[in-house]
Design an enzyme around this catalytic site. Structure first.
Site, PDB file in Angstrom:
ATOM      1  N   LYS A 106     -39.466 -31.690 -13.870  1.00 27.71           N
ATOM      2  CA  LYS A 106     -38.015 -31.915 -13.942  1.00 27.71           C
ATOM      3  C   LYS A 106     -37.721 -32.936 -15.034  1.00 27.71           C
ATOM      4  O   LYS A 106     -38.467 -33.907 -15.199  1.00 27.71           O
ATOM      5  CB  LYS A 106     -37.501 -32.401 -12.584  1.00 27.71           C
ATOM      6  N   SER A 153     -31.851 -32.420  -3.629  1.00 32.30           N
ATOM      7  CA  SER A 153     -32.030 -31.769  -4.924  1.00 32.30           C
ATOM      8  C   SER A 153     -33.307 -30.951  -5.076  1.00 32.30           C
ATOM      9  O   SER A 153     -33.503 -30.311  -6.097  1.00 32.30           O
ATOM     10  CB  SER A 153     -32.004 -32.819  -6.041  1.00 32.30           C
ATOM     11  N   SER A 184     -30.164 -30.648  -7.562  1.00 33.12           N
ATOM     12  CA  SER A 184     -30.113 -30.752  -9.003  1.00 33.12           C
ATOM     13  C   SER A 184     -31.387 -30.237  -9.706  1.00 33.12           C
ATOM     14  O   SER A 184     -31.365 -30.081 -10.930  1.00 33.12           O
ATOM     15  CB  SER A 184     -29.871 -32.208  -9.399  1.00 33.12           C
TER      16      SER A 184
END
Lengths: 94, 459
Positions: free
Chosen positions: B74, B176, B151
């Site tokens: 990420k 997330s 996210s």
């Protein structure tokens, strides 16, 4: 809670953000809705409750006061564009 | 092929890591041009790592549980010399001079880092629709008009879409990992707060952030967690305790989590649970107050964390004109996206003198009560279950119509376990209207193995 132009400008200045007139107009009703919703927490009795700043108990994590290898000056400055003589160069303070 | 089998073949020299890496880089580029899962594909680094591994393998000097396995990271997790922006324009050009501990641990096991995945700017969103200025929104692998969830949206979308084996490193503050795993039909494992070092994580909210794994199967997600967990002296909130052995005897569903949600989600999850014996429990306080508590604390912490982005030490910068206040304000205003500005302002407000006790401290106290509510339940139950998200993956046009508060309410099922720092695992429970539905298993602190045992049984 009264959420108006003046409050948003004051908070934004504290946060070092310049907001446009459009942004302020857009944010006012949104913040009002959110802050009213936050006030729901008043319903919860927390008189005898301590606040939690971590979800699990974290004891003081201290290390011995001995220097260890860390970033070199060159590495620390590698990502800065404004620099001079091995220092970060900032805007004028006064 | 399973990752363990792949690693064995690599070890024996039956698979060339370089060739395999080239193959997945090609796939990543192709998928990315259509679905926008990567903010950057680190081709050079990946191929360099692969060639070095191949050399070591020839000399029989290579070992590791991720030997040659491609890993996507990420964007908010630092990878040395690879632009790491947390999805924000304000970190444009930032090349970390170190690896995050989680990344280093994966590399030490032979992992190949293939790129940084798309996310909401600094994690500020539930749909990966709030990407930073100049970034693309990742598109749902089952329907490109819909969101991946957020996210960690790029990580989950890519994990679903990738045909080659790989595992993704994700990160959760308020859901997330679970949310995008649910919307993309993959497994998302968020560990106990503090189990995985946060060193090298570009933080959103320190008391809530956790690095975890997103993978096609629970087994792969577990493998990654086993590797990245463990105490790290570089993170002062890193736990010294380890995960406990599994014991899944009593299971309950969270009743509140099935009320007022999409009927398709409810039916799909309950059907998946047909084969399980469970009780019903309720978490009334959590259900009612977790969103307000979570957003007050998360925005408060975010507003202090984001104070460091001011055009000085890294990332976006400008000509040094004007006073420091003028300079900092200019760089910040031009480079933060709209949601980041909103959250900074909300958090600054909640911590300002005159408001701090009523908002920030109040929320921290309610958090204590929420943790206690869960702890009481875990005296009796080993795993508790709810849907992961209250809705099916939404269309972008539907998301745009939501007010910020309606948007925040989407975290109603995930905010609780995140506030309490509890491990949780989202797995696919089936499909409704050809869209994936996620189911979330939650356990007490350090009992991720309970989730893994039950998750493997159910998937």
């Amino acid at each position: 809670m009264k959420v108006d132009d003046a409050l948003i400008k004051r908070v934004a200045a504290n946060a070092r953000l310049n907001l446009s007139g459009n942004e302020i107009r857009e944010f006012i009703p949104q913040f009002k809705e959110i802050i009213d919703y936050f006030s729901k927490l008043d319903e919860v009795d927390t008189k005898n409750t301590k606040p939690s700043f971590q979800p699990v108990e974290v004891k003081n994590a201290l290390r011995e006061d001995k220097p260890k290898p860390s970033l070199t000056q060159e590495e620390a400055l590698k990502n800065a564009q404004n620099k001079k003589d091995g220092y970060f160069k900032g805007p004028r303070a006064v | 092929m399973k990752i363990k089998e792949f690693v064995n073949e690599v070890k024996k020299g039956d698979v060339s890591v370089e060739e395999n890496t080239e193959k997945i880089l090609k796939e990543a580029e192709k998928v990315n041009s259509e679905y926008k899962y990567f903010n950057i594909i680190s081709k050079e680094l990946a191929l360099k790592q692969a060639r070095e591994l191949d050399k070591k393998i020839k000399l029989s000097k290579a070992k590791g549980r991720l030997l040659g396995v491609p890993i996507s990271v990420k964007d908010c997790i630092c990878v040395k010399d690879v632009e790491s922006r947390a999805g924000s324009k304000i970190l444009e050009g930032y090349l970390p001079v170190f690896n995050a501990t989680a990344v280093q641990k994966a590399i030490d096991e032979g992992a190949i880092i293939i790129g940084k995945t798309a996310q909401d700017e600094f994690g500020f969103g539930s749909f990966s629709a709030n990407v930073g200025l100049g970034f693309n929104r990742p598109l749902n692998p089952f329907d490109k008009t819909r969101a991946c969830g957020g996210s960690s949206g790029g990580a989950a979308g890519w994990t679903q879409k990738a045909k080659n084996i790989q595992i993704s490193l994700g990160q959760s503050t308020g859901g997330s990992i679970a949310c995008p795993a649910s919307f993309c039909g993959v497994a998302g494992l968020t560990p106990t707060y503090g189990l995985v070092s946060r060193y090298g994580l570009i933080d959103y909210a320190n008391s809530l952030d956790k690095i975890g794994s997103i993978a096609k199967t629970v087994e792969d997600a577990e493998l990654m967690l086993d590797i990245i967990s463990g105490h790290d002296s570089k993170d002062s909130t890193s736990l010294k305790e380890q995960m406990q052995k599994p014991s899944v005897k009593k299971i309950a569903i969270i009743k509140d989590g099935f009320n007022d949600i999409d009927e398709n989600v409810k039916k799909t999850v309950l059907k998946k649970l047909d084969c399980v014996e469970y009780d019903e429990i309720s978490l009334p306080l959590t259900n009612k107050y977790c969103i307000a508590t979570y957003y007050l604390l998360a925005t408060s912490e975010a507003s202090t964390n984001l104070a460091k982005y001011c055009g000085m030490r890294y990332g976006a910068y400008d000509k040094l004109e004007g006073s420091f206040n003028e300079y900092f304000s200019r760089v910040r205003s031009e480079n933060f996206g709209k949601e980041a500005k909103k959250r900074i302002i909300l958090g600054t407000f909640a911590r300002m003198s005159g408001f701090r006790d009523a908002y920030y401290l109040k929320a921290a106290s309610v958090r204590t009560k929420i943790i206690e509510e869960y702890k009481k339940i875990f005296k009796k139950y080993d795993v508790i279950i709810s849907p992961t998200m209250p809705i099916l993956p939404p269309k972008f046009e539907e998301i745009e119509k939501l007010t910020p508060l309606q948007n925040y309410m989407m975290d109603i099922l995930t905010a609780g376990p995140n506030l309490a720092g509890l491990p949780h695992l989202s797995i696919n429970a089936g499909f409704a209207k050809e869209l994936p539905v996620g189911m979330m298993l939650i356990a007490d602190h350090l009992k991720e193995k309970n989730l893994i045992e039950l998750g493997k049984r159910l998937e």
